[in-house]
Motif scaffolding. Sequence first.
Motif, PDB file in Angstrom:
ATOM      1  N   GLN A 134      38.848  45.898  31.508  1.00 38.03           N
ATOM      2  CA  GLN A 134      39.324  45.128  32.642  1.00 38.03           C
ATOM      3  C   GLN A 134      40.225  44.408  32.182  1.00 38.03           C
ATOM      4  OE1 GLN A 134      35.826  42.645  30.222  1.00 38.03           O
ATOM      5  NE2 GLN A 134      37.041  42.422  28.895  1.00 38.03           N
ATOM      6  N   PHE A 135      40.454  44.424  33.404  1.00 44.18           N
ATOM      7  CA  PHE A 135      41.847  44.284  34.365  1.00 44.18           C
ATOM      8  C   PHE A 135      42.462  43.564  34.667  1.00 44.18           C
ATOM      9  CE2 PHE A 135      41.601  49.100  34.073  1.00 44.18           C
ATOM     10  CZ  PHE A 135      42.698  49.512  33.763  1.00 44.18           C
ATOM     11  N   PRO A 136      42.874  42.312  34.764  1.00 41.75           N
ATOM     12  CA  PRO A 136      42.798  40.981  35.150  1.00 41.75           C
ATOM     13  C   PRO A 136      44.199  41.425  36.647  1.00 41.75           C
ATOM     14  CG  PRO A 136      44.783  40.797  33.155  1.00 41.75           C
ATOM     15  CD  PRO A 136      43.933  42.184  32.812  1.00 41.75           C
ATOM     16  N   ILE A 186      43.260  40.942  51.416  1.00 39.73           N
ATOM     17  CA  ILE A 186      43.060  40.214  50.622  1.00 39.73           C
ATOM     18  C   ILE A 186      43.749  39.799  48.939  1.00 39.73           C
ATOM     19  CG2 ILE A 186      40.467  39.998  48.357  1.00 39.73           C
ATOM     20  CD1 ILE A 186      40.006  40.748  51.530  1.00 39.73           C
ATOM     21  N   THR A 187      43.947  38.437  48.871  1.00 42.09           N
ATOM     22  CA  THR A 187      44.604  37.728  48.048  1.00 42.09           C
ATOM     23  C   THR A 187      43.903  37.511  46.585  1.00 42.09           C
ATOM     24  OG1 THR A 187      43.120  35.938  47.720  1.00 42.09           O
ATOM     25  CG2 THR A 187      45.335  35.597  49.182  1.00 42.09           C
ATOM     26  N   PRO A 188      44.656  38.097  45.673  1.00 44.28           N
ATOM     27  CA  PRO A 188      44.374  37.709  44.032  1.00 44.28           C
ATOM     28  C   PRO A 188      44.506  36.785  43.597  1.00 44.28           C
ATOM     29  CG  PRO A 188      46.641  38.514  44.274  1.00 44.28           C
ATOM     30  CD  PRO A 188      46.155  38.359  45.683  1.00 44.28           C
ATOM     31  N   TYR A 189      44.456  35.915  42.401  1.00 47.89           N
ATOM     32  CA  TYR A 189      43.395  34.949  41.635  1.00 47.89           C
ATOM     33  C   TYR A 189      44.641  34.117  41.085  1.00 47.89           C
ATOM     34  CZ  TYR A 189      41.229  31.392  39.183  1.00 47.89           C
ATOM     35  OH  TYR A 189      41.349  29.959  38.397  1.00 47.89           O
ATOM     36  N   ASP A 190      44.701  33.337  40.881  1.00 44.52           N
ATOM     37  CA  ASP A 190      46.069  32.595  40.822  1.00 44.52           C
ATOM     38  C   ASP A 190      45.918  31.333  39.783  1.00 44.52           C
ATOM     39  OD1 ASP A 190      49.139  31.667  40.292  1.00 44.52           O
ATOM     40  OD2 ASP A 190      49.052  30.014  41.683  1.00 44.52           O
ATOM     41  N   GLU A 191      46.217  31.486  38.597  1.00 44.33           N
ATOM     42  CA  GLU A 191      45.410  31.134  37.262  1.00 44.33           C
ATOM     43  C   GLU A 191      45.481  30.051  37.432  1.00 44.33           C
ATOM     44  OE1 GLU A 191      44.453  33.247  33.489  1.00 44.33           O
ATOM     45  OE2 GLU A 191      46.071  32.851  33.764  1.00 44.33           O
ATOM     46  N   ALA A 192      47.386  29.675  37.943  1.00 47.37           N
ATOM     47  CA  ALA A 192      47.738  28.637  37.493  1.00 47.37           C
ATOM     48  C   ALA A 192      47.633  27.309  38.987  1.00 47.37           C
ATOM     49  CB  ALA A 192      49.374  28.411  38.529  1.00 47.37           C
ATOM     50  N   SER A 193      47.072  28.021  40.255  1.00 47.54           N
ATOM     51  CA  SER A 193      46.148  26.928  41.211  1.00 47.54           C
ATOM     52  C   SER A 193      44.957  27.200  41.021  1.00 47.54           C
ATOM     53  CB  SER A 193      47.108  27.344  42.602  1.00 47.54           C
ATOM     54  OG  SER A 193      46.413  28.726  42.323  1.00 47.54           O
ATOM     55  N   GLY A 194      44.702  28.048  40.875  1.00 44.06           N
ATOM     56  CA  GLY A 194      43.475  28.710  41.021  1.00 44.06           C
ATOM     57  C   GLY A 194      42.626  28.578  41.878  1.00 44.06           C
ATOM     58  N   ASN A 195      43.323  29.222  42.991  1.00 44.33           N
ATOM     59  CA  ASN A 195      43.582  29.671  44.654  1.00 44.33           C
ATOM     60  C   ASN A 195      43.829  31.444  44.602  1.00 44.33           C
ATOM     61  OD1 ASN A 195      43.522  27.125  45.615  1.00 44.33           O
ATOM     62  ND2 ASN A 195      45.766  27.237  45.676  1.00 44.33           N
ATOM     63  N   GLY A 196      42.769  31.928  45.455  1.00 46.15           N
ATOM     64  CA  GLY A 196      42.990  32.959  45.311  1.00 46.15           C
ATOM     65  C   GLY A 196      41.826  33.957  44.952  1.00 46.15           C
ATOM     66  N   LEU A 197      41.433  35.001  46.220  1.00 44.13           N
ATOM     67  CA  LEU A 197      39.710  35.741  45.472  1.00 44.13           C
ATOM     68  C   LEU A 197      39.441  36.539  43.780  1.00 44.13           C
ATOM     69  CD1 LEU A 197      37.362  36.342  46.908  1.00 44.13           C
ATOM     70  CD2 LEU A 197      37.665  37.918  47.746  1.00 44.13           C
ATOM     71  N   VAL A 198      40.603  37.591  44.064  1.00 47.37           N
ATOM     72  CA  VAL A 198      39.416  39.205  43.327  1.00 47.37           C
ATOM     73  C   VAL A 198      40.705  38.312  41.526  1.00 47.37           C
ATOM     74  CG1 VAL A 198      39.644  40.984  42.726  1.00 47.37           C
ATOM     75  CG2 VAL A 198      39.603  40.335  45.017  1.00 47.37           C
ATOM     76  N   ARG A 199      39.660  37.794  40.659  1.00 46.33           N
ATOM     77  CA  ARG A 199      40.396  37.991  39.377  1.00 46.33           C
ATOM     78  C   ARG A 199      40.922  39.009  37.880  1.00 46.33           C
ATOM     79  NH1 ARG A 199      37.756  32.012  38.148  1.00 46.33           N
ATOM     80  NH2 ARG A 199      38.534  32.185  36.310  1.00 46.33           N
TER      81      ARG A 199
END
Length: 483
Positions: A134-136, A186-199
């Motif tokens: 499982q890769f973040p 395609i944007t990676p997810y950003d934990e801090a802001s909760g934005n972005g798509l791929v987690r």
Amino acid sequence: MKKNEIVKVKIEDIGTAGEGIGKAEGMTLFIKDALPGDVVTAVVMKLKKTYGYARLLEVITPSPHRVIPKCSQSRRCGGCQIQALAYEEQLRFKQNKVRNHLVRIGGFAEEEVRRWMEPVVGMDNPYHYRNKAQFPIGSDKEGNPVAGFFAGRTHTIIPIEKCYLGVSCNEEILDILLSFMRENGITPYDEASGNGLVRHVLIRYGFTTKEIMVCIVINGNFIPRQDILVERLSAVPGMTSISININTRRTNVILGDTVRTIWGSDYITDYIGDVKYQISPHSFYQVNPVQTVKLYQTALEYAGLTGDETVWDLYCGIGTISLFLARKARMVYGVEIVPQAIEDARNNARINGIKNAKFFVGKAEEVLPDFYEKRVSELYAAEPDRTATEEDTDLESREPDMLHPDVVVVDPPRKGCEESLLATLIKMSPDRIVYVSCDSATLARDLKYLCEGGYEVRKVRAVDQFCHTTHTECVVGIQRKHI
Ligand code: SAH
């Protein structure tokens, strides 16, 4: 001893998180990345009354068992803890850990424990053994998408696409996903802001069937230009299932509840021994298939089945041990707390044509004592959506066997078995108990209880399921004393 003091320490042991343990000035110090046999200098970071934590500065005299880790990131990455220790020595550490727990916590005599313990079962090639990764997904400083691993105890992504524990198709898949993301914005997810798509991306590989599953976890409902990604991923040899998992919550839990297959099958198939399993993104499945067979074969050997036995398999997960044993037993009854796992277990029994395995949902420490006190009808009352069938009547006629089985297998999580369950086991008095354990400390505690209740340990065998980590799995064969 004071904070920030520099101390010289000889490392004697390994702690539960893989840190080196040594003594200086009467204090026990825990030092990450130091190994038994090393003499090191370290700076004291945090002090309690009798122990403290220090940061490794320099290895002055390296342990004779120190090796250069294959992975250049092994010190930073949270995945492995003891890659710098020669594999033979890792095995010795695990064997000693089990023995020490049995002596110190179980209260058994050391000579007795040595007699029980069989040689630890290691791997011939302790790399590339994991069938699941499982890769973040995150971004580097320039904002480019990266995949990797979390640094120990943090959520900082270390961008490594090559992991020596994982299978080689992981790298190819990550490469396809990351280039697709870059090319299509395609944007990676950003934990801090909760934005972005791929987690996250979850990859599973069937060692026997060579089937591959890719599940992309997204913070949204779809991946723009998904067809391009599917076209590229589906060209990877062995690709069998591609899905997206929707997780829009601000949580550390990797998977959300909804999975949508976007190409191929909903699951991959794999084998343990000659038993077939269907694995979907949510399914629990053992991560080291090569060692799992050895673990289950040990359980089978210690169960001493001849084909005529009634067996309970408690904490059965998706029924892996149950089905493995069913071929050699008259009847196997599995108990597991997760309803989805029991659905998988019933399905796995069906696809293997195994009819002599039945599964019950519930806590082992409730199902078994309830059953013992209240009998079969109550067991079914716990599943209100079921109506009695002919099979159930048949089951009732088996009640005496179920109450006094020949063998009980337990494979609990780290906290071990509840005392109420152990007490019921003693009342049911099976001839043999097989204890599969992932934590030898709670195992030792439970063995003490069983031995005080009329059982004796016959054999203990550790099987290394998680090479380069400190996790230790073992199987114990326990026999009722004949008076
Ligand atoms: N024997 C299986 C799974 C072992 S992992 C295998 O080899 O694959 C331990 C299992 O115990 C998990 O599936 C977990 O969901 C289950 N579990 C945890 N607590 C439980 C409880 N109190 N009663 C029954 N099952 C439990």
